[in-house]
Structure formats: C-alpha cells, structure tokens
Design an enzyme around this catalytic site. Structure first.
Site, short mmCIF file in Angstrom:
data_model
loop_
_atom_site.label_atom_id
_atom_site.label_comp_id
_atom_site.label_asym_id
_atom_site.label_seq_id
_atom_site.Cartn_x
_atom_site.Cartn_y
_atom_site.Cartn_z
N SER A 64 0.83 -1.20 0.00
CA SER A 64 0.00 0.00 0.00
C SER A 64 0.86 1.24 0.00
CB SER A 64 -0.85 -0.04 1.28
OG SER A 64 -1.43 1.20 1.51
N TYR A 80 -1.67 -0.82 11.06
CA TYR A 80 -1.95 -1.39 9.74
C TYR A 80 -0.77 -1.13 8.80
CZ TYR A 80 -3.66 -1.62 4.94
OH TYR A 80 -3.77 -1.88 3.60
N LYS A 118 2.09 -3.73 6.77
CA LYS A 118 2.44 -3.75 5.34
C LYS A 118 3.95 -3.58 5.16
CE LYS A 118 -1.49 -4.63 3.68
NZ LYS A 118 -1.73 -5.88 2.98
P1 NAD Z 1 -11.19 -6.64 1.63
O1 NAD Z 1 -11.38 -6.52 3.11
O2 NAD Z 1 -12.33 -6.30 0.75
O3 NAD Z 1 -10.70 -8.10 1.25
C1 NAD Z 1 -9.85 -8.86 2.09
C2 NAD Z 1 -10.36 -10.30 2.02
O4 NAD Z 1 -9.49 -11.11 2.81
C3 NAD Z 1 -11.76 -10.47 2.59
O5 NAD Z 1 -12.54 -11.23 1.69
C4 NAD Z 1 -11.54 -11.23 3.90
O6 NAD Z 1 -12.65 -12.04 4.25
C5 NAD Z 1 -10.29 -12.01 3.58
N1 NAD Z 1 -9.48 -12.37 4.75
C6 NAD Z 1 -9.02 -11.57 5.73
N2 NAD Z 1 -8.31 -12.27 6.62
C7 NAD Z 1 -8.30 -13.57 6.18
C8 NAD Z 1 -7.73 -14.76 6.66
N3 NAD Z 1 -7.03 -14.79 7.80
N4 NAD Z 1 -7.91 -15.90 5.96
C9 NAD Z 1 -8.63 -15.90 4.81
N5 NAD Z 1 -9.21 -14.79 4.32
C10 NAD Z 1 -9.05 -13.63 4.99
O7 NAD Z 1 -9.90 -5.73 1.26
P2 NAD Z 1 -9.41 -5.22 -0.16
O8 NAD Z 1 -9.74 -3.78 -0.26
O9 NAD Z 1 -9.82 -6.15 -1.22
O10 NAD Z 1 -7.83 -5.29 0.08
C11 NAD Z 1 -7.06 -6.38 -0.38
C12 NAD Z 1 -5.61 -6.17 0.02
O11 NAD Z 1 -5.14 -4.94 -0.51
C13 NAD Z 1 -5.37 -6.09 1.52
O12 NAD Z 1 -4.16 -6.75 1.81
C14 NAD Z 1 -5.25 -4.60 1.79
O13 NAD Z 1 -4.47 -4.34 2.92
C15 NAD Z 1 -4.58 -4.14 0.51
N6 NAD Z 1 -4.83 -2.72 0.20
C16 NAD Z 1 -6.12 -2.27 0.07
C17 NAD Z 1 -6.35 -0.91 -0.20
C18 NAD Z 1 -7.75 -0.36 -0.30
O14 NAD Z 1 -7.93 0.85 -0.17
N7 NAD Z 1 -8.77 -1.19 -0.54
C19 NAD Z 1 -5.26 -0.03 -0.37
C20 NAD Z 1 -3.97 -0.55 -0.27
C21 NAD Z 1 -3.76 -1.90 0.01
N1 UFG Z 2 -12.11 12.08 3.34
C1 UFG Z 2 -13.07 13.00 3.68
N2 UFG Z 2 -14.22 12.55 4.24
C2 UFG Z 2 -14.47 11.22 4.46
C3 UFG Z 2 -13.46 10.28 4.10
C4 UFG Z 2 -12.29 10.75 3.55
O1 UFG Z 2 -12.89 14.21 3.51
O2 UFG Z 2 -15.53 10.88 5.00
C5 UFG Z 2 -10.86 12.56 2.71
C6 UFG Z 2 -9.60 12.24 3.48
O3 UFG Z 2 -9.35 13.25 4.44
C7 UFG Z 2 -8.55 12.18 2.36
C8 UFG Z 2 -9.33 11.64 1.16
O4 UFG Z 2 -10.71 11.87 1.46
O5 UFG Z 2 -8.12 13.48 2.04
C9 UFG Z 2 -9.13 10.14 0.94
O6 UFG Z 2 -9.41 9.44 2.15
P1 UFG Z 2 -9.57 7.84 2.18
O7 UFG Z 2 -9.92 7.48 3.58
O8 UFG Z 2 -10.51 7.41 1.12
O9 UFG Z 2 -8.14 7.32 1.76
P2 UFG Z 2 -6.71 7.50 2.45
O10 UFG Z 2 -5.80 8.08 1.42
O11 UFG Z 2 -6.80 8.20 3.73
O12 UFG Z 2 -6.29 5.99 2.78
C10 UFG Z 2 -6.53 4.88 1.90
C11 UFG Z 2 -6.62 3.61 2.73
C12 UFG Z 2 -5.30 3.35 3.39
C13 UFG Z 2 -4.22 3.25 2.32
C14 UFG Z 2 -4.21 4.51 1.48
C15 UFG Z 2 -3.24 4.37 0.34
O13 UFG Z 2 -7.64 3.76 3.72
O14 UFG Z 2 -5.34 2.13 4.09
O15 UFG Z 2 -5.50 4.77 0.95
O16 UFG Z 2 -3.49 3.19 -0.37
F1 UFG Z 2 -3.03 3.11 2.90
#
Ligand code: NAD
Ligand code: UFG
Length: 338
Positions: free
Chosen positions: A124, A148, A152
């Site tokens: 991330s 978190y 990562k």
């Molecule tokens: P998500 O929560 O939608 O999906 C994660 C999935 O993993 C879920 O289906 C959950 O049930 C499963 N899971 C969790 N723990 C488990 C375990 N112990 N065994 C088996 N299954 C398990 O999340 P996502 O948004 O799809 O994110 C996927 C990956 O990308 C994660 O590693 C997250 O940290 C990373 N990531 C997500 C974002 C974002 O904004 N969505 C940004 C950066 C990185």
């Molecule tokens: N924001 C608002 N109101 C809300 C939610 C968010 O103004 O209700 C603003 C935040 O302040 C920020 C922007 O919208 O300026 C984006 O916020 P997000 O929460 O959507 O995303 P972040 O960049 O804070 O974080 C996300 C994930 C993190 C990840 C990061 C980079 O939550 O876990 O993107 O991948 F690390």
C-alpha cells in the site's frame, strides 16, 4: 494456470478474479469471509460464466493452505487476505499483527513447503507515510503511522529477507494507491462494513440518500482547493496490474516492487463534483476538522509499473465515479441485500 487468490472474495480480489479469468487463468479463491460476503461468488459466476472455485478457510491454518496449494497444483499466489482498517488497527493492533503478519508467515511456510514460490503481494501507499514530496517513486523512504501500515511495511521486509535467503522466490510487491470504482456490470464492488471510512463509498452513500452529507476532513491544506489530494485508481485497472505482474514474474523470474497508481491527484471536492455529475444527485458537504494522520497530498509516479510490467491505468475519474455509483445504486445495501 491455477492461481491462488487469498482474500479473493474481497473488494480487490473479486475484481482480480475476473481479470485473471478473462486472461485465461483458473483462479482459486481461499477466503474465510471475515470481511466479505459469500454472495460475491454467485456474482463472479454471473460475470465470468464459469463455475467459481472457492475454499472457505483461514490463511493462518498452514496445513489447510498447503493442502489447497497441492490439490489445485497452484503455480502462483496473489495474497490479498488481510485486515485493512487504519482506525481499527489503532484500537485492536494485535488482531492486525496476528492476521496480516501471522497470516503472511503461515502462507509463506505453506508455499515454501510445496515449492510454490511465486507471489504477488498487496502492499500500500501507506508505506510512504507522510511523503516529503509528490509524485512518489518507489525509492522514497518508507515509514508507518499506524499498526496497519506497520504490518504492510514489515510484510515487505519479510519478503525481501526471503528472497535473500532463497533466490527461487519470485515476488512482485504492488503498492496500491487509492482503489475505487467497481466492475462496469454493477455486480461486484466495494462493500464496507458499517459507516465507510474511505471517501468514495461515503460519497456514493450520500448520493444514494443513505447518509445526509459528507464531512470533508480539512479545507485548509496547502492544495489548490484546500482539500486532500489522492491518487484514485479504478479497481479494474488495478486488477489488470495483477495480471501483468503475474506475467512478468512467470516470464522473467525477476522480483520487483512497483507503485500501482495513475500518477494524477484529485481533491476531495473533485471526487464530489464528478460523482454529482455522473449520478445527477446532489452530494451535500460539511467542512470538518482534518482527520488525524491524514496527509495533504499523496500521488504516485507510476512509471516503474509502465516500464517493468508494461501496465498503466486507463480509466478516468469519471469512469471511477460512474462505476462506483452504478454499484451503489443497484446494491444500496451491498451484498447483504442478495
Ligand atoms: P477486503 O477486506 O475487501 O478483502 C480482504 C479479504 O481477505 C476479505 O474477503 C476477507 O474475508 C479475507 N481475509 C481476511 N483475513 C483472512 C484470513 N485470515 N484468511 C482468509 N481470508 C481472509 O480488502 P481489499 O480492499 O480487497 O484489500 C485487499 C488487500 O489490498 C489487503 O491486503 C489490503 O491491505 C490491501 N490494500 C487495500 C487498499 C484499499 O484501499 N482497498 C489499499 C492498499 C492496500
Ligand atoms: N475524506 C473526507 N471525508 C471522508 C473520508 C475521507 O474528507 O468521509 C478525505 C480524506 O481526508 C482524504 C481523502 O478523502 O483526504 C481520501 O481518504 P480515504 O480514507 O478514502 O483514503 P486515504 O488516502 O486516507 O487511505 C486509503 C486507505 C489506506 C491506504 C491509502 C493508500 O484507507 O489504508 O489509501 O493506499 F493506505
């Protein structure tokens, strides 16, 4: 090839499932549904037209993972399974270290034991913490500001150590920026639990009338309109990035770490305006205090991904908002209404 998707029922995993199936692979989902819904499986069947293979279980159960890898003769793993809420990781850090790092160790041990040593890892942009400047390249210093983010960062370090210990490991680390949007069919999308903490699902829930207004966290940042700027990337583009990563790992056998972003930053107000435009709905806003831990700007230099993977994001902010809106409109309560 048979590709294991840990967390394949989740938001990014389900979209990657479709991209892999379209590229001719056979994706095998392993998920414990701790933060997803089994209804997604039927949606994947509807989109792909193929029976969905899913093993219900936990990555922390090493012998189960080993058995799945052997039974399906898995060639490579894409590891999505993790907890991802920043706030929850602050209030319950042990759950995050246990699942995200304990789970990663268990998975790597199972892969090592079965000699399946090709891995794509979901990292991330959080590993850049508060970046010194933008755009962010992969060689920027890494830091963490919450448990978190720490999981990562340590996960990346564990993988680097593994490559040193045994060069047979072939690992692609993908640092996602802000994944948003949904599959254009409107059948799969992001389904957050409770009140969304991320911007896009909150905005679409306001547009659909589930929430009264959006709190804009800070309008006094040093950005053109005063609100935070992020690199929003369409989840379908992101999914394609995984297919490209897998191809490069398998064809060249070289490990890499790349940003997956668009290289463009948009403000909170840009996202609100684009959603209003594509939905025809008003999104009332209220200015609120800055959210602790937020940075003013975070956007990528995606040129390494272009160079190494031959991949770049294609979809616009309007595509992201239009697809997120379609998913929200057709599934106002996410998968729980299925
Ligand atoms: P998500 O929560 O939608 O999906 C994660 C999935 O993993 C879920 O289906 C959950 O049930 C499963 N899971 C969790 N723990 C488990 C375990 N112990 N065994 C088996 N299954 C398990 O999340 P996502 O948004 O799809 O994110 C996927 C990956 O990308 C994660 O590693 C997250 O940290 C990373 N990531 C997500 C974002 C974002 O904004 N969505 C940004 C950066 C990185
Ligand atoms: N924001 C608002 N109101 C809300 C939610 C968010 O103004 O209700 C603003 C935040 O302040 C920020 C922007 O919208 O300026 C984006 O916020 P997000 O929460 O959507 O995303 P972040 O960049 O804070 O974080 C996300 C994930 C993190 C990840 C990061 C980079 O939550 O876990 O993107 O991948 F690390």
């Amino acid at each position: 090839m048979n590709i294991l998707l840990t967390g394949g029922a989740g938001y990014i995993g389900s979209h990657t499932y479709i991209a892999l199936a379209e590229a001719g692979h056979t994706p095998v989902i392993l998920d414990n549904f701790s933060s997803s819904h089994s209804a997604v499986l039927d949606r994947l069947l509807q989109i792909s037209g193929k029976q969905v293979i899913c093993e219900d279980g936990d990555i922390c159960d090493r012998s189960f993972v080993e058995d799945v890898i052997k039974r399906y003769q898995v060639s490579a793993v894409i590891h999505f399974a993790a907890f991802k809420s920043v706030g929850e990781s602050v209030s319950n850090p042990l759950a995050y270290y246990h699942n995200n790092l304990g789970g990663l160790i268990s998975l790597l041990e199972a892969m090592d034991a079965t000699k399946c040593r090709t891995l794509v890892y979901s990292s991330s942009a959080t590993v850049y913490g508060d970046p010194v400047s933008v755009p962010i390249t992969e060689d920027f210093p890494r830091m963490h500001t919450n448990p978190y983010g720490h999981t990562k960062l340590v996960g990346e370090d564990m993988l680097a150590a593994l490559r040193v210990a045994n060069p047979d490991w072939c690992i692609g680390v993908l640092r996602y920026f802000n994944p948003v949007g949904a599959h254009p069919s409107g059948l799969i999308g992001e389904d957050p639990n409770g009140v969304p903490s991320n911007l896009m699902p909150y905005v679409t829930q306001v547009a659909v009338g589930k929430r009264a207004h959006l709190n804009v966290f800070g309008n006094n940042y040093p950005t053109p309109d005063g609100t935070g700027i992020r690199d929003y990337i369409h989840v379908v583009d992101l999914a394609e990035g995984h297919v490209a990563a897998l191809r490069v790992l398998q064809e060249r056998g070289e490990s890499f770490t790349v940003n997956l972003g668009t290289g463009k930053g948009y403000s909170v107000l840009d996202v609100v305006r684009a959603t209003e435009q594509v939905s025809g709905q008003l999104v009332p806003i209220r200015m609120a205090h800055r959210r602790p831990g937020d940075v003013a700007e975070c956007w990528s230099d995606p040129s390494s991904a272009q160079k190494i993977l031959g991949w770049c994001a294609k979809k616009s902010l309007n595509d992201m908002c239009a697809d997120a809106w379609r998913w929200q409109q057709h599934n106002p309560n996410g998968y729980s209404s299925c």
